[in-house]
Design an enzyme around this catalytic site. Structure first.
Site, PDB file in Angstrom:
ATOM      1  N   GLY A  76     -27.690  29.441 -10.590  1.00 46.10           N
ATOM      2  CA  GLY A  76     -29.127  29.695 -10.583  1.00 46.10           C
ATOM      3  C   GLY A  76     -29.573  30.486  -9.366  1.00 46.10           C
ATOM      4  O   GLY A  76     -30.408  31.392  -9.473  1.00 46.10           O
ATOM      5  N   SER A  77     -29.019  30.152  -8.200  1.00 44.84           N
ATOM      6  CA  SER A  77     -29.455  30.826  -6.968  1.00 44.84           C
ATOM      7  C   SER A  77     -29.178  32.318  -7.036  1.00 44.84           C
ATOM      8  O   SER A  77     -30.042  33.144  -6.725  1.00 44.84           O
ATOM      9  CB  SER A  77     -28.754  30.228  -5.751  1.00 44.84           C
ATOM     10  OG  SER A  77     -29.026  28.846  -5.664  1.00 44.84           O
ATOM     11  N   ASN A  94     -38.405  21.549 -10.020  1.00 46.93           N
ATOM     12  CA  ASN A  94     -37.229  20.692  -9.841  1.00 46.93           C
ATOM     13  C   ASN A  94     -37.544  19.381  -9.135  1.00 46.93           C
ATOM     14  O   ASN A  94     -36.778  18.434  -9.231  1.00 46.93           O
ATOM     15  CB  ASN A  94     -36.129  21.445  -9.089  1.00 46.93           C
ATOM     16  CG  ASN A  94     -36.635  22.120  -7.836  1.00 46.93           C
ATOM     17  OD1 ASN A  94     -37.539  22.948  -7.891  1.00 46.93           O
ATOM     18  ND2 ASN A  94     -36.078  21.752  -6.707  1.00 46.93           N
ATOM     19  N   GLN A 108     -34.391  24.282 -14.489  1.00 46.67           N
ATOM     20  CA  GLN A 108     -34.655  22.896 -14.900  1.00 46.67           C
ATOM     21  C   GLN A 108     -35.080  22.800 -16.366  1.00 46.67           C
ATOM     22  O   GLN A 108     -35.168  21.697 -16.910  1.00 46.67           O
ATOM     23  CB  GLN A 108     -35.759  22.277 -14.017  1.00 46.67           C
ATOM     24  CG  GLN A 108     -35.338  22.037 -12.584  1.00 46.67           C
ATOM     25  CD  GLN A 108     -34.357  20.883 -12.422  1.00 46.67           C
ATOM     26  OE1 GLN A 108     -34.300  19.955 -13.226  1.00 46.67           O
ATOM     27  NE2 GLN A 108     -33.558  20.935 -11.376  1.00 46.67           N
ATOM     28  N   SER A 125     -28.765  27.749 -15.044  1.00 46.54           N
ATOM     29  CA  SER A 125     -27.577  27.257 -14.352  1.00 46.54           C
ATOM     30  C   SER A 125     -26.937  26.135 -15.163  1.00 46.54           C
ATOM     31  O   SER A 125     -27.614  25.188 -15.563  1.00 46.54           O
ATOM     32  CB  SER A 125     -27.985  26.747 -12.970  1.00 46.54           C
ATOM     33  OG  SER A 125     -26.882  26.152 -12.336  1.00 46.54           O
ATOM     34  N   HIS A 134     -24.832  23.652 -14.494  1.00 44.40           N
ATOM     35  CA  HIS A 134     -24.634  22.263 -14.048  1.00 44.40           C
ATOM     36  C   HIS A 134     -25.887  21.408 -14.173  1.00 44.40           C
ATOM     37  O   HIS A 134     -25.840  20.203 -13.929  1.00 44.40           O
ATOM     38  CB  HIS A 134     -24.036  22.221 -12.634  1.00 44.40           C
ATOM     39  CG  HIS A 134     -24.978  22.516 -11.503  1.00 44.40           C
ATOM     40  ND1 HIS A 134     -25.527  21.506 -10.741  1.00 44.40           N
ATOM     41  CD2 HIS A 134     -25.440  23.671 -10.985  1.00 44.40           C
ATOM     42  CE1 HIS A 134     -26.290  22.058  -9.794  1.00 44.40           C
ATOM     43  NE2 HIS A 134     -26.254  23.370  -9.930  1.00 44.40           N
ATOM     44  N   THR A 191     -14.034  39.094 -11.207  1.00 43.48           N
ATOM     45  CA  THR A 191     -13.377  38.635 -12.431  1.00 43.48           C
ATOM     46  C   THR A 191     -14.141  37.457 -13.001  1.00 43.48           C
ATOM     47  O   THR A 191     -14.484  36.521 -12.286  1.00 43.48           O
ATOM     48  CB  THR A 191     -11.918  38.236 -12.116  1.00 43.48           C
ATOM     49  OG1 THR A 191     -11.282  39.364 -11.521  1.00 43.48           O
ATOM     50  CG2 THR A 191     -11.168  37.816 -13.366  1.00 43.48           C
ATOM     51  N   CYS A 237     -31.570  20.265  -1.324  1.00 42.69           N
ATOM     52  CA  CYS A 237     -31.363  21.321  -0.348  1.00 42.69           C
ATOM     53  C   CYS A 237     -32.130  21.064   0.945  1.00 42.69           C
ATOM     54  O   CYS A 237     -31.766  21.571   1.991  1.00 42.69           O
ATOM     55  CB  CYS A 237     -31.798  22.661  -0.922  1.00 42.69           C
ATOM     56  SG  CYS A 237     -31.507  22.792  -2.670  1.00 42.69           S
TER      57      CYS A 237
HETATM   58  C1  PLP Z   1     -30.678  23.753  -9.081  1.00 43.64           C
HETATM   59  C2  PLP Z   1     -31.725  24.776  -9.081  1.00 43.64           C
HETATM   60  C3  PLP Z   1     -31.467  26.090  -8.649  1.00 43.64           C
HETATM   61  C4  PLP Z   1     -30.128  26.498  -8.071  1.00 43.64           C
HETATM   62  O1  PLP Z   1     -29.137  26.572  -9.043  1.00 43.64           O
HETATM   63  P1  PLP Z   1     -27.590  26.613  -8.557  1.00 43.64           P
HETATM   64  O2  PLP Z   1     -26.832  26.856  -9.810  1.00 43.64           O
HETATM   65  O3  PLP Z   1     -27.320  25.276  -7.960  1.00 43.64           O
HETATM   66  O4  PLP Z   1     -27.483  27.736  -7.595  1.00 43.64           O
HETATM   67  C5  PLP Z   1     -32.474  27.014  -8.723  1.00 43.64           C
HETATM   68  N1  PLP Z   1     -33.687  26.692  -9.197  1.00 43.64           N
HETATM   69  C6  PLP Z   1     -33.977  25.458  -9.624  1.00 43.64           C
HETATM   70  C7  PLP Z   1     -35.329  25.173 -10.166  1.00 43.64           C
HETATM   71  C8  PLP Z   1     -33.010  24.453  -9.576  1.00 43.64           C
HETATM   72  O5  PLP Z   1     -33.308  23.236  -9.987  1.00 43.64           O
END
Ligand code: PLP
Length: 396
Positions: A69-70, A150, A178, A198, A200, A236, A323
């Site tokens: 996500g970042s 989040n 989210q 993202s 995870h 890759t 974070c």
């Molecule tokens: C977790 C999160 C991110 C970051 O995602 P990563 O895959 O951990 O880099 C960005 N934005 C929101 C709203 C999140 O909850």
């Protein structure tokens, strides 16, 4: 252990794990290699891209794999800024309660001369389409507003905001990390030009995500190198993770209705239970929030102590975002919705998941009530509140 921190990350789905193992063991070729073993990996990569695109109403050509996500947030924002700059447009609209992946990227652009305007967030945790309309100027190049927050889980009127941006000819990015896999997301119907997700956060693997960029929106590279991802993101491809993400996403999207129907009553039970603690309040709108999100402020409490004592009771929770914990600053999200500093310090986020039961919820309510009482009894700050030396922020 009760895992109530699903907004930080989620347990991986069994199907996604099986898929990843299969690709690590059996299909480890490089999708860029020309021999057949590499091309099998290429086919599997494009199949995953198609399936992920279908889950959010996009075209496969609009899906770019990132490290999460970042990275997707960074690339989306830097790309839109570069496009804007070309046309002399350097005004960017966002909100004060975005994720740091957005806020810190915007800070960087500010240093490069961009005019970044952060909209105030109403105390219910929602930004209105009218606020966005009023803020757009002829030199606005980007509006970036998160789909669901989040920390407090509030859901924004994305479709309506997107409609205004379309009408005004301004690019619209949403950090939907989210939301995807938890709420219906359709980039066409919701007028979204750029979107970050993202894996995870929806039971997929960590370190993999997607930047969706509508056809015609030219991306700028954040990672330079080879020609992967149509030249827009070198490196890759992490095929096992991409396959795991596709499987987890299809599963999550397919389960949205049952998951929501199961979680909302549990969430409300938790809110009702915690509301019985005196001098406490729910953060964010009670209805317009993610099905699993509960976030409270308690007067006279330090969030960190609360977390440690809950950990002793086997409960995994969060105070502010993962974070920022470790820093002494209160959550920027709680400050953005107008919570005073002393109350914002005493926050607790509990995010439920598929595995949460009613017994878990009752145990959490009992434990939080005990821990809050215990901490207040030793707090000089709380004594001042009780003695009337300081005014209460919340009603009893
Ligand atoms: C977790 C999160 C991110 C970051 O995602 P990563 O895959 O951990 O880099 C960005 N934005 C929101 C709203 C999140 O909850």
């Amino acid at each position: 252990m009760i895992y109530a921190d699903n907004a930080a990350t989620t347990k991986m789905s069994k199907k996604a794990i099986d898929e990843m193992v299969e690709y690590m063991e059996g299909c480890y070729g490089n999708p860029s290699s020309l021999y057949e073993f590499g091309q099998e990996a290429k086919v599997a990569l494009e199949d995953a891209r198609n399936r992920i695109a279908a889950c959010i109403g996009a075209d496969a050509k609009e899906i770019f794999f990132t490290s999460g996500g970042s990275e997707a947030d960074n690339q989306a924002i830097f790309s839109a800024a570069k496009l804007g700059e070309k046309h002399g447009k350097k005004h960017i609209i966002s909100t004060a309660f975005e994720h740091h992946a957005v806020l810190h990227t915007l800070e960087r652009l500010k240093k490069q001369g961009f005019d970044v305007e952060l909209l105030d967030v109403h105390k219910c945790g929602v930004v209105t389409p009218e606020q966005v309309r009023a803020a757009i100027r002829p030199d606005t190049c980007l509006v970036t507003i998160m789909f669901a927050n989040n920390e407090i889980g509030t859901v924004q009127p994305i479709k309506e905001i997107g409609e205004i941006c379309r009408e005004k000819g301004v690019l619209f990015h949403t950090d939907a990390v989210q939301a995807v896999g938890h709420l219906p997301v359709n980039v066409r119907e919701q007028n979204i030009d750029l979107l970050s997700l993202s894996a995870h956060k929806f039971h997929g693997p960590k370190g993999i995500g997607v930047l969706y960029a509508r056809k015609g929106v030219v991306l700028d590279n954040v990672i330079n190198g080879g020609a992967q991802e149509r030249g827009k993101r070198a490196g890759t491809e992490n095929l096992p993770a991409i396959r795991g993400m596709a499987v987890a996403l299809e599963e999550a999207v397919g389960n949205i209705d049952s998951y929501t129907a199961k979680l909302i009553p549990l969430r409300n039970r938790l809110i009702d239970g915690l509301n019985k603690i005196p001098y406490s309040e729910l953060n964010g709108d009670a209805e317009k929030r993610l099905a699993g999100n509960v976030n409270f402020c308690f007067e006279g409490i330090e969030g960190e102590s609360l977390l440690l004592l809950l950990d002793d009771k086997g409960i995994c929770a969060s105070s502010g975002s993962a974070c920022t914990s470790g820093s002494l600053d209160p959550s920027h999200v709680l400050l953005a919705i107008g919570r005073p500093h002393e109350v914002a310090h005493g926050s607790l986020r509990l995010t439920l998941g598929e595995d949460t039961t009613a017994e878990d919820v009752d145990y959490i309510v009992k434990s939080v009530t005990e821990v809050v009482t215990y901490l207040r009894n030793m707090s000089p700050f709380w004594r001042d509140l009780v003695n009337g030396k300081r005014p209460h922020v919340f009603a009893e």
